[in-house]
Design an enzyme around this catalytic site. Sequence first.
Site, PDB file in Angstrom:
ATOM      1  CG  HIS A  30      71.218  49.634  44.440  1.00 45.35           C
ATOM      2  ND1 HIS A  30      72.152  50.143  45.293  1.00 45.35           N
ATOM      3  CD2 HIS A  30      71.176  50.498  43.382  1.00 45.35           C
ATOM      4  CE1 HIS A  30      72.659  51.261  44.799  1.00 45.35           C
ATOM      5  NE2 HIS A  30      72.086  51.496  43.639  1.00 45.35           N
TER       6      HIS A  30
HETATM    7  C1  BDR Z   1      67.293  51.807  45.328  1.00 46.75           C
HETATM    8  O1  BDR Z   1      66.570  52.810  44.624  1.00 46.75           O
HETATM    9  C2  BDR Z   1      65.994  52.274  43.449  1.00 46.75           C
HETATM   10  O2  BDR Z   1      66.255  53.051  42.339  1.00 46.75           O
HETATM   11  C3  BDR Z   1      66.627  50.931  43.246  1.00 46.75           C
HETATM   12  O3  BDR Z   1      65.677  50.059  42.651  1.00 46.75           O
HETATM   13  C4  BDR Z   1      67.034  50.491  44.612  1.00 46.75           C
HETATM   14  O4  BDR Z   1      65.975  49.827  45.260  1.00 46.75           O
HETATM   15  C5  BDR Z   1      68.749  52.201  45.386  1.00 46.75           C
HETATM   16  O5  BDR Z   1      68.892  53.410  46.063  1.00 46.75           O
END
Ligand code: BDR
Length: 315
Positions: free
Chosen positions: A246
């Site tokens: 992500h």
């Molecule tokens: C996002 O949510 C968080 O858990 C991660 O760091 C990322 O930014 C993904 O949905």
Amino acid sequence: MQRILIDADTGIDDSIAILYALKSKKILVEGITTCFGNSGAAQSADNCLRLIQLSGLSREVPVVIGAECSLDGEYASAPAHIHGENGIGNVILSESSQTPLKEDAADFIIRKANELEGDLVIVTTGRLTNLARALEKDPKLPRKVKKLVTMGGCLQVPGNVSPFAEANIAGDARAANQVFCAGFHMVLVGLDVTMKTFITSHDLENLERYCSAESRPCVEYIRKALNFYFEFHRQSEGMMGRCVVHDPLAMLIAEDGTLGEYAMIRACVEYEALAYKGMIVTDHRFNSEMEQDEIAACIRVDSDKAVRRLFSVFQ
Ligand code: BDR
Ligand code: CA
């Protein structure tokens, strides 16, 4: 050289994005503001300070503690099963001698935007609360920054906290809506691309084999933190020896937009109807009168190149 202010809820993937930014020769990290999410904002700031020290950077990077709850005063407890009790997979990094700056996070964002006179790129890897608070104080902020790159949202794929919503957007949907409508030159890096980009245990083995001596402490950290993250992916998604990417993807795209392909959208975020909270609502009508600026939503990415580039800074 991209001059970047990072706003993070420093969890495992945020931490790798931050280490990448600190190591990349094409990025100058101007500061980091933190937000509640993967852990509290104060814990996130402590994680950032430890990561800066781990990176071996010879200069101080200012770290500012930001919002501990959403604009509506909400904060669901930190997802320890995803990011560990401390947000970074329960890995204990050495304490830093640097302390957080005693400045309001929104003020810090505005100050940096003014100081850099149109050259500042903001990369958010958590809730958009700090940015929404900055906007309340300075509605001209969108025109003062070069670009805003946000990890968040889902357009053509399911959400990860509800059928329609992604965690960073749903975690403060009101703030997200304000930011989406504010007129930033905004690039959205959402689940449409992050869920299709993977780091595998094979990548990790190669990273350990080829990393430079100088980067070994960072790589040791990445290995431990990602093993925790892999386990979450195994239990929740049935993925074995791999995880999705992500936040690092947003950082890579902030550095080099050619990694992705984009669709221009006019969008806002639902923040009132509970079942749809955090859902991105797009308006595809043709209307020449419409004043809202378009957002570049990343719809395809060169995942192989992205992961290779991510780890290249540790060689
Ligand atoms: C996002 O949510 C968080 O858990 C991660 O760091 C990322 O930014 C993904 O949905
Ligand atoms: Ca994050």
